[in-house]
Design a protein around this motif. Structure first.
Motif, PDB file in Angstrom:
ATOM      1  N   PRO A 108      27.006  62.841  56.703  1.00  0.00           N
ATOM      2  CA  PRO A 108      25.376  62.705  55.891  1.00  0.00           C
ATOM      3  C   PRO A 108      25.060  63.985  55.706  1.00  0.00           C
ATOM      4  N   THR A 109      25.230  65.127  56.429  1.00  0.00           N
ATOM      5  CA  THR A 109      24.664  66.341  55.958  1.00  0.00           C
ATOM      6  C   THR A 109      25.644  67.534  55.875  1.00  0.00           C
ATOM      7  N   LYS A 110      24.974  68.498  55.192  1.00  0.00           N
ATOM      8  CA  LYS A 110      25.896  69.657  54.910  1.00  0.00           C
ATOM      9  C   LYS A 110      26.397  70.422  56.281  1.00  0.00           C
ATOM     10  N   ASP A 111      25.499  70.723  57.059  1.00  0.00           N
ATOM     11  CA  ASP A 111      25.846  71.296  58.410  1.00  0.00           C
ATOM     12  C   ASP A 111      27.064  70.498  59.015  1.00  0.00           C
ATOM     13  N   LEU A 112      26.818  69.213  59.094  1.00  0.00           N
ATOM     14  CA  LEU A 112      27.994  68.380  59.584  1.00  0.00           C
ATOM     15  C   LEU A 112      29.306  68.553  59.101  1.00  0.00           C
ATOM     16  N   ALA A 113      29.219  68.660  57.746  1.00  0.00           N
ATOM     17  CA  ALA A 113      30.306  68.866  56.901  1.00  0.00           C
ATOM     18  C   ALA A 113      31.173  70.011  57.129  1.00  0.00           C
ATOM     19  N   HIS A 114      30.429  70.955  57.272  1.00  0.00           N
ATOM     20  CA  HIS A 114      30.706  72.381  57.526  1.00  0.00           C
ATOM     21  C   HIS A 114      31.598  72.471  58.938  1.00  0.00           C
ATOM     22  N   GLN A 115      31.087  71.679  59.877  1.00  0.00           N
ATOM     23  CA  GLN A 115      31.429  71.581  61.449  1.00  0.00           C
ATOM     24  C   GLN A 115      32.862  70.886  61.185  1.00  0.00           C
ATOM     25  N   ASP A 156      51.165  73.318  55.636  1.00  0.00           N
ATOM     26  CA  ASP A 156      50.879  73.349  54.160  1.00  0.00           C
ATOM     27  C   ASP A 156      49.534  72.947  53.595  1.00  0.00           C
ATOM     28  N   LEU A 157      49.047  72.121  54.604  1.00  0.00           N
ATOM     29  CA  LEU A 157      47.872  71.325  54.091  1.00  0.00           C
ATOM     30  C   LEU A 157      46.534  72.239  53.737  1.00  0.00           C
ATOM     31  N   ARG A 158      45.919  71.414  52.785  1.00  0.00           N
ATOM     32  CA  ARG A 158      44.727  72.138  52.355  1.00  0.00           C
ATOM     33  C   ARG A 158      43.479  71.390  52.402  1.00  0.00           C
ATOM     34  N   VAL A 159      42.444  72.073  52.930  1.00  0.00           N
ATOM     35  CA  VAL A 159      41.102  71.163  52.951  1.00  0.00           C
ATOM     36  C   VAL A 159      40.178  71.767  52.314  1.00  0.00           C
ATOM     37  N   GLY A 160      39.622  70.721  51.635  1.00  0.00           N
ATOM     38  CA  GLY A 160      38.336  71.291  50.681  1.00  0.00           C
ATOM     39  C   GLY A 160      36.819  70.929  51.175  1.00  0.00           C
ATOM     40  N   LEU A 161      36.052  71.459  50.694  1.00  0.00           N
ATOM     41  CA  LEU A 161      34.620  71.238  50.968  1.00  0.00           C
ATOM     42  C   LEU A 161      33.740  70.864  49.838  1.00  0.00           C
ATOM     43  N   ALA A 162      32.855  69.964  49.842  1.00  0.00           N
ATOM     44  CA  ALA A 162      31.932  69.474  48.800  1.00  0.00           C
ATOM     45  C   ALA A 162      30.710  69.177  49.426  1.00  0.00           C
ATOM     46  N   THR A 163      29.707  70.140  49.383  1.00  0.00           N
ATOM     47  CA  THR A 163      28.345  69.992  49.965  1.00  0.00           C
ATOM     48  C   THR A 163      27.350  70.306  49.145  1.00  0.00           C
ATOM     49  N   GLY A 164      27.745  71.040  48.007  1.00  0.00           N
ATOM     50  CA  GLY A 164      26.701  71.517  47.102  1.00  0.00           C
ATOM     51  C   GLY A 164      26.017  72.816  47.634  1.00  0.00           C
ATOM     52  N   ASP A 165      26.829  73.647  48.570  1.00  0.00           N
ATOM     53  CA  ASP A 165      26.366  75.158  49.057  1.00  0.00           C
ATOM     54  C   ASP A 165      26.758  75.819  48.035  1.00  0.00           C
ATOM     55  N   SER A 225      28.094  76.415  43.298  1.00  0.00           N
ATOM     56  CA  SER A 225      27.784  75.695  42.253  1.00  0.00           C
ATOM     57  C   SER A 225      28.930  74.694  42.078  1.00  0.00           C
ATOM     58  N   LEU A 226      28.603  73.685  41.096  1.00  0.00           N
ATOM     59  CA  LEU A 226      29.512  72.602  40.803  1.00  0.00           C
ATOM     60  C   LEU A 226      30.703  73.074  40.194  1.00  0.00           C
ATOM     61  N   ALA A 227      30.680  74.015  39.300  1.00  0.00           N
ATOM     62  CA  ALA A 227      31.861  74.762  38.536  1.00  0.00           C
ATOM     63  C   ALA A 227      32.732  75.397  39.859  1.00  0.00           C
ATOM     64  N   LYS A 228      32.129  76.099  40.831  1.00  0.00           N
ATOM     65  CA  LYS A 228      33.100  76.617  41.743  1.00  0.00           C
ATOM     66  C   LYS A 228      33.894  75.336  42.601  1.00  0.00           C
ATOM     67  N   GLU A 229      33.032  74.435  43.009  1.00  0.00           N
ATOM     68  CA  GLU A 229      33.848  73.570  43.717  1.00  0.00           C
ATOM     69  C   GLU A 229      34.817  72.788  42.999  1.00  0.00           C
ATOM     70  N   GLN A 230      34.287  72.652  41.766  1.00  0.00           N
ATOM     71  CA  GLN A 230      35.426  72.016  40.653  1.00  0.00           C
ATOM     72  C   GLN A 230      36.657  72.651  40.670  1.00  0.00           C
ATOM     73  N   ALA A 231      36.653  73.852  40.663  1.00  0.00           N
ATOM     74  CA  ALA A 231      37.699  74.981  40.462  1.00  0.00           C
ATOM     75  C   ALA A 231      38.390  74.722  41.729  1.00  0.00           C
ATOM     76  N   ALA A 232      37.868  74.676  42.829  1.00  0.00           N
ATOM     77  CA  ALA A 232      38.622  74.510  44.112  1.00  0.00           C
ATOM     78  C   ALA A 232      39.326  73.232  44.280  1.00  0.00           C
ATOM     79  N   LEU A 233      38.742  72.437  43.720  1.00  0.00           N
ATOM     80  CA  LEU A 233      39.264  70.853  44.058  1.00  0.00           C
ATOM     81  C   LEU A 233      40.372  70.591  42.984  1.00  0.00           C
TER      82      LEU A 233
END
Ligand SMILES: Nc1ncnc2c1ncn2[C@@H]1O[C@H](COP(=O)(O)OP(=O)(O)OP(=O)(O)O)[C@@H](O)[C@H]1O
Length: 640
Positions: free
Chosen positions: A253-260, A273-282, A284-292
């Motif tokens: 439910p929150t950004k802080d929890l998602a980070h944790q 080899d696993l890659r973990v992504g984060l999408a919390t809005g910290d 820009s959307l473009a940066k997150e899109q590029a990472a996902l």
């Protein structure tokens, strides 16, 4: 009349062997007595009664003839009937797994006629039946009446002492996972992990199709290790994957929890080899899109740059509607941590939308999107169109995993998730009666000590200062009801603490910081870092970190404002006494709030013997009052 009444009784008595006859005769008897009294008043009725009399005489005749015969057989038949009745009742006994509603009329017939429970303030209250291990007939009835499914009212309860070493063969953990646990200082898995991990591991090893996997709802006290209960099995399952696809979605439910939670995944994915992504809005959307997804139009089949995505509902919606190639068609796990909070979250109607993306994995995307619409992936997606290869194995089913310390029992909310053969696991403390025993509705860490103080509402800041001074609280979080209160209180307490000479402090000097959602993420991260280092030892905040935040340094929690719900109280005090460590919680209750507070606690069976009353030293309170008033004047001067 006398003889006839004797005779009348005979058929009724003889009717034991012929039930329909018995009832007919009784009807006739009733009719006759009515007609007798009405004879004079109605000619039609008197004709009827004559007819009935003839019928009755015939019946009597027949009965009389049979009487002797029946008399002999009567005893045996009665015995036989009794046996049959017994048999029938036995068959009607509720069976395990039978719908709760089906069971109830048999065992507790009367209360069904009772009226529906009245809504409280326009809302129906959903009691937590899960913690009532042995549902009383009233509770079972109430659960059924509220439409709470049988599985939700009857959890599989696990004692919180049921721990096991990480090397236990039931967990089937790889050397990599065991090494990670060792590195994290974990040699024993907590009860929630010991209960959940074998279920998830078996589901993966038994069949690659996972057709039989069950969705899980897990309720366990705060700080009991729920995060690892899903992180470990997900990493263990996905590390065998060949190509990168988005296979695990973890919503918080929150950004802080998602980070944790992302940090936890990163730790256990290191060396794979696993890659973990984060999408919390910290960012820009473009940066997150590029990472996902990389935003490359060449990517097809819902290719992904991450295997696991940890996100908040809002940002998830953004990516589902706006990010090219972002798809849930390969998803195997959908985790909802702090599930009760997420189910109450209505942001952009996120829950039904995610559900629709899962059911129709080729995104029902924003029609204005012109490029990057993900095409179905023939090998692994759930798209029904993608049956190009008849030999290709069918896609795996998504397993939904819900976790919380206060899981909802609202049937409407749970129904929206469309869970498949759900299993409800509840971690409890059998040994701790009075606080979290079988009848308790909320479970608290066994290492938590709870206190409350009754004080005038307008003197709460003074009483907070008293607690800080007298109890030498260091490493604490103080919860207020609003950002404004948090801001002002932080100013007053910090001013007071600054005015006290360094050598006068009985313990560590109090260094206060306000921790609020108004602050930029970087500033919040800085404050949290200083708190963890010990440079700040009191955080004053609203409910921003009331849920899920895991900070070892929190030894005390202060409820400056009384929580309005028991679940709010549970999550707030649960920031301390985590993972078996000791912790204390203090609640400042204004005189006018005492009734509500006591009622809330009593209704949750968390009052008697659970909370200690703080009796202040009056002399110290008066000394601190002078200091407090000086600090208040300083702050007022700044503000006015
Ligand atoms: N098996 C274990 N042994 C020792 N420590 C553990 C173990 N499992 C988890 N922990 C630690 O326990 C703490 C609490 O874990 P976690 O944050 O998962 O709790 P939680 O049940 O999710 O609590 P909340 O309901 O408040 O979110 C963490 O610091 C975690 O590292």
């Amino acid at each position: 009349m006398g003889s006839s009444s004797k005779e009348e009784r005979k058929p009724a008595g003889a009717a034991a062997s012929a039930k329909p006859k018995k009832s007919k005769t009784r009807e006739k008897e009733a009719d006759r007595s009515d007609s007798d009294s009405d004879k004079a008043s109605s000619p039609k009725k008197s004709t009827k009664s004559k007819k009935r009399k003839v019928d009755e005489d015939e019946t009597k005749e027949r009965k009389h003839k049979k009487d002797k015969k029946e008399k002999d057989g009567k005893k045996d038949k009665k015995e036989k009937d009794r046996k049959e009745d017994k048999k029938e009742k036995k068959h009607k006994k509720p069976k395990d797994g039978e719908a709760l509603e089906d069971q109830l009329p048999e065992t507790t017939p009367e209360p069904l006629a009772q009226p529906e429970p009245a809504p409280v303030d326009g809302l129906l209250r959903f009691p937590d039946f899960s913690r009532q291990h042995h549902l009383s007939s009233e509770s079972a009835l109430e659960a059924a009446r509220m439409g709470i499914p049988h599985w939700l009212a009857h959890p599989a309860t696990v004692d919180r002492n049921a721990t096991a070493p990480v090397t236990d063969p039931r967990f089937a953990l790889s050397p990599h996972a065991i090494a990670c646990c060792e590195k994290a200082g974990i040699s024993t898995l907590f009860a929630v992990q010991a209960a959940v991990i074998p279920i998830l591991r078996t589901a993966h090893t038994l069949s690659r199709l996972r057709r039989h996997v069950r969705d899980l709802c897990v309720s366990a006290p705060t700080g009991s290790g729920k995060t690892l209960a899903f992180v470990l099995p997900i990493v263990e399952k996905l590390r065998q994957r060949l190509v990168v696809r988005l296979r695990a979605l973890v919503v918080l439910p929150t950004k802080d929890l998602a980070h944790q939670v992302k940090e936890c995944f990163d730790f256990f994915c290191a060396g794979t080899d696993l890659r973990v992504g984060l999408a919390t809005g910290d960012v820009s959307l473009a940066k997150e899109q590029a990472a996902l997804t990389g935003q490359s139009p060449d990517l097809t089949g819902g290719s992904s740059l991450v295997d696991i995505l940890v996100c908040t509902p809002g940002r998830l919606m953004d990516h589902l509607t706006l990010t090219a190639n972002f798809t849930l068609q390969h998803l195997e796990f959908w985790v909802m941590d702090e599930a009760d909070r997420l189910l109450g979250e209505t942001y952009q109607d996120w829950l039904p939308k995610v559900q629709s993306f899962i059911e129709a994995p080729v995104s029902p995307r924003d029609p204005t999107a012109t490029s990057g619409i993900p095409t179905p992936d023939a090998c692994t997606s759930r798209d029904p169109e993608s049956k190009l290869d008849l030999l290709a194995r069918p896609p795996p089913r998504i397993q939904k995993l819900l976790f919380s310390a206060t899981l909802t029992q609202d049937p409407a909310k749970i129904a929206r998730l469309k869970l498949v053969r759900p299993l409800y696991i509840s971690i409890t403390d059998e040994g701790k009666k009075g606080q979290s025993g079988p009848s308790a509705t909320y479970t608290f860490p066994s290492t938590l000590t709870e206190h409350y103080a009754s004080c005038p509402v307008d003197e709460k800041p003074l009483w907070l200062i008293y607690l800080l001074w007298e109890l030498r609280i260091s490493g604490g979080v103080c919860f207020t009801k609003s950002l404004e209160t948090a801001h002002r209180l932080a100013q007053v307490v910090q001013t007071w603490a600054t005015n006290v000479p360094d050598d006068a402090w009985p313990g560590a000097k109090i260094v206060v910081a306000e921790y609020s959602s108004d602050l930029p993420a970087t500033e919040r991260a800085r404050i949290m870092r200083l708190f963890k280092q010990g440079s700040i030892n009191l955080l004053i905040c609203s409910d921003l970190i009331a849920r899920g935040m895991d900070v070892d340094q929190i030894a005390s929690v202060i409820n400056y404002d009384v929580p309005t719900h028991m679940s709010q109280y549970t999550h707030r005090v649960g920031r301390t006494a985590r993972a078996g460590r000791q912790g204390s919680a203090y609640t400042l209750v204004g005189a006018s709030q005492m009734f509500h507070f006591k009622k809330m606690m009593t209704e949750s069976q968390h009052w008697e013997g659970c909370l200690n009353l703080i009796k202040p030293r009056k002399d110290l309170l008066e000394t601190l009052r002078t200091q407090y008033q000086a600090a208040l004047e300083t702050v007022n001067e700044i503000y006015n």
